[in-house]
Design a protein around this motif. Structure first.
Motif, mmCIF file in Angstrom:
data_model
loop_
_atom_site.group_PDB
_atom_site.id
_atom_site.type_symbol
_atom_site.label_atom_id
_atom_site.label_comp_id
_atom_site.label_asym_id
_atom_site.label_seq_id
_atom_site.Cartn_x
_atom_site.Cartn_y
_atom_site.Cartn_z
ATOM 1 N N ASN A 235 0.849 -1.001 -0.017
ATOM 2 C CA ASN A 235 0.159 0.388 0.002
ATOM 3 C C ASN A 235 0.166 0.906 0.306
ATOM 4 N N GLN A 236 1.935 1.287 0.885
ATOM 5 C CA GLN A 236 2.655 2.508 0.691
ATOM 6 C C GLN A 236 3.589 2.415 -0.233
ATOM 7 N N THR A 237 4.050 1.793 -1.415
ATOM 8 C CA THR A 237 4.577 1.316 -2.937
ATOM 9 C C THR A 237 3.388 2.614 -4.266
ATOM 10 N N LEU A 238 2.232 1.660 -3.804
ATOM 11 C CA LEU A 238 1.367 1.932 -4.025
ATOM 12 C C LEU A 238 0.916 3.813 -3.989
ATOM 13 N N LYS A 239 0.743 3.880 -3.120
ATOM 14 C CA LYS A 239 0.664 5.640 -2.659
ATOM 15 C C LYS A 239 1.661 6.114 -3.370
ATOM 16 N N ALA A 240 3.033 5.611 -3.424
ATOM 17 C CA ALA A 240 3.561 6.446 -3.518
ATOM 18 C C ALA A 240 3.769 6.920 -5.320
ATOM 19 N N ILE A 241 3.660 6.005 -5.810
ATOM 20 C CA ILE A 241 3.898 6.053 -6.764
ATOM 21 C C ILE A 241 2.428 6.312 -7.809
ATOM 22 N N ALA A 242 1.400 6.763 -7.058
ATOM 23 C CA ALA A 242 0.381 7.639 -7.245
ATOM 24 C C ALA A 242 0.179 9.019 -7.433
ATOM 25 N N GLU A 243 1.009 9.245 -5.741
ATOM 26 C CA GLU A 243 1.362 10.400 -5.414
ATOM 27 C C GLU A 243 2.259 11.162 -6.627
ATOM 28 N N PHE A 244 4.218 10.129 -6.843
ATOM 29 C CA PHE A 244 5.132 10.834 -7.774
ATOM 30 C C PHE A 244 3.652 10.603 -9.398
ATOM 31 N N ILE A 245 3.324 10.318 -9.857
ATOM 32 C CA ILE A 245 2.428 10.707 -11.059
ATOM 33 C C ILE A 245 1.807 11.500 -11.268
ATOM 34 N N GLU A 246 0.264 12.219 -10.193
ATOM 35 C CA GLU A 246 0.599 13.679 -10.191
ATOM 36 C C GLU A 246 0.803 14.500 -10.462
ATOM 37 N N VAL A 247 2.359 14.179 -9.176
ATOM 38 C CA VAL A 247 3.411 15.522 -9.710
ATOM 39 C C VAL A 247 4.192 15.291 -11.441
ATOM 40 N N ALA A 248 4.166 14.218 -11.166
ATOM 41 C CA ALA A 248 5.056 14.114 -12.563
ATOM 42 C C ALA A 248 4.145 14.823 -14.205
ATOM 43 N N ILE A 249 2.647 14.753 -14.219
ATOM 44 C CA ILE A 249 1.400 15.188 -14.819
ATOM 45 C C ILE A 249 2.289 16.521 -15.111
ATOM 46 N N HIS A 250 1.499 17.332 -13.693
ATOM 47 C CA HIS A 250 1.692 18.494 -14.143
ATOM 48 C C HIS A 250 2.807 19.401 -14.060
ATOM 49 N N THR A 251 4.529 18.860 -14.263
ATOM 50 C CA THR A 251 5.779 18.441 -14.107
ATOM 51 C C THR A 251 5.669 18.819 -15.796
ATOM 52 N N PHE B 149 11.910 8.678 -7.431
ATOM 53 C CA PHE B 149 11.277 10.249 -8.243
ATOM 54 C C PHE B 149 11.986 11.253 -8.251
ATOM 55 N N ARG B 150 13.192 11.778 -7.823
ATOM 56 C CA ARG B 150 13.656 12.728 -7.543
ATOM 57 C C ARG B 150 14.794 12.800 -8.649
ATOM 58 N N SER B 151 14.971 11.639 -9.158
ATOM 59 C CA SER B 151 16.002 11.799 -10.227
ATOM 60 C C SER B 151 15.018 11.438 -11.583
ATOM 61 N N PHE B 152 13.675 10.965 -11.422
ATOM 62 C CA PHE B 152 12.981 10.843 -12.092
ATOM 63 C C PHE B 152 12.459 12.246 -12.849
ATOM 64 N N LEU B 153 12.305 12.789 -11.613
ATOM 65 C CA LEU B 153 11.871 14.646 -12.540
ATOM 66 C C LEU B 153 12.751 15.626 -12.668
ATOM 67 N N ILE B 154 14.284 15.289 -12.241
ATOM 68 C CA ILE B 154 15.310 15.781 -12.868
ATOM 69 C C ILE B 154 15.287 15.396 -14.406
ATOM 70 N N LYS B 155 15.693 14.381 -14.681
ATOM 71 C CA LYS B 155 15.070 14.014 -16.002
ATOM 72 C C LYS B 155 13.620 14.745 -16.870
ATOM 73 N N LEU B 156 13.104 14.286 -16.803
ATOM 74 C CA LEU B 156 10.719 14.753 -16.928
ATOM 75 C C LEU B 156 11.587 16.505 -17.047
ATOM 76 N N THR B 157 12.214 17.469 -16.243
ATOM 77 C CA THR B 157 12.374 18.738 -16.767
ATOM 78 C C THR B 157 13.719 19.158 -17.913
ATOM 79 N N MET B 158 14.208 18.107 -17.740
ATOM 80 C CA MET B 158 15.301 18.311 -19.280
ATOM 81 C C MET B 158 15.307 17.582 -19.970
ATOM 82 N N ILE B 159 13.687 17.178 -20.411
ATOM 83 C CA ILE B 159 13.042 16.645 -21.413
ATOM 84 C C ILE B 159 13.184 17.683 -22.737
ATOM 85 N N GLU B 160 13.518 18.452 -21.950
ATOM 86 C CA GLU B 160 13.524 19.285 -23.910
ATOM 87 C C GLU B 160 14.804 19.790 -25.123
#
Length: 231
Positions: A8-24, A125-136
């Motif tokens: 349940n912790q993993t599920l909640k964490a992944i869902a929360e990350f996906i929401e942050v990533a969508i905004h990003t 998740f931090r490294s995911f988002l760093i990659k995402l912000t540099m995607i351009e």
């Protein structure tokens, strides 16, 4: 000793990350004006969140509906599809998920042996988002147009259909436009893998697919499923 993650912790964490990533994604690909977003901090890095109530409600409702399917283990992919004014997919941000172990319902709040710790997952998740912000710098130019928009698409495992929501808050899933799904991608699409993590319970990867139609729009040329899309 730090406790490892439970299901349940993993599920909640992944869902929360996906929401942050969508905004990003919406911020980085400039689907909305930059002043629609406010700077926040998540996973110990700056992130951008929409401050438009209706948009935030749509995104959170979609993520909640995705979470209901993740609990059942039926989700194959969750996608943010960037589309033009004609609803043609230009880019697909693809979150692929897979349950690595079977966990009984009565054990879903119990730490899983050899699974990742919450702190380690946050670092990923931090490294995911760093990659995402540099995607351009990695993707081809996305033609900026005020009519560009996005859709949230969910692909389920074969022969699965979305479950009925437990309340009326998430809008119903509707059949996705075939061209928005991974099976509808043209042969000249290009796929870029950004990051992947195996928590020991659920694996998650993020990739970006540039559509052939995006490349066709970049140069003069002749114009020319499975999935569920958020209504």
């Amino acid at each position: 000793m730090t406790d490892t993650l439970s299901f349940n912790q993993t599920l909640k964490a992944i869902a929360e990350f996906i929401e942050v990533a969508i905004h990003t994604i919406l911020y980085v690909r400039q689907i909305y004006p930059p002043d629609l977003f406010v700077r926040r901090k998540k996973y110990d890095i700056p992130v951008y969140q929409s401050r438009h109530p209706a948009l935030n409600e749509y995104i959170s409702g979609a993520v909640k509906a995705v979470t209901d399917e993740l609990v059942l283990g039926d989700v194959d992919k969750v996608m943010v599809v960037i589309k033009d004014k004609d609803h043609v997919a230009l880019e697909r941000f693809i979150f692929s998920v897979k349950n690595m172990i079977q966990v009984e319902s009565y054990d879903k709040d119990t730490s899983v042996q050899n699974a990742m710790t919450p702190a380690t997952l946050s670092q990923y998740f931090r490294s995911f988002l760093i990659k995402l912000t540099m995607i351009e710098s990695q993707l081809g130019l996305l033609e900026q147009h005020e009519d560009n928009s996005f859709a949230i698409v969910m692909e389920l495992d074969d022969d699965k259909v979305p479950s009925v929501g437990r309340d009326k808050n998430p809008p119903p899933w509707v059949p996705a436009d075939q061209q928005h799904t991974t099976s509808g991608a043209s042969e000249d699409s290009q796929l870029h893998l950004l990051r992947a993590v195996d928590t020991g319970i659920i694996s998650l990867s993020l990739a970006v697919q540039e559509s052939g139609e995006k490349f066709q729009k970049a140069v003069p040329s002749d114009p020319k499923g499975k999935g569920k899309e958020k209504a």
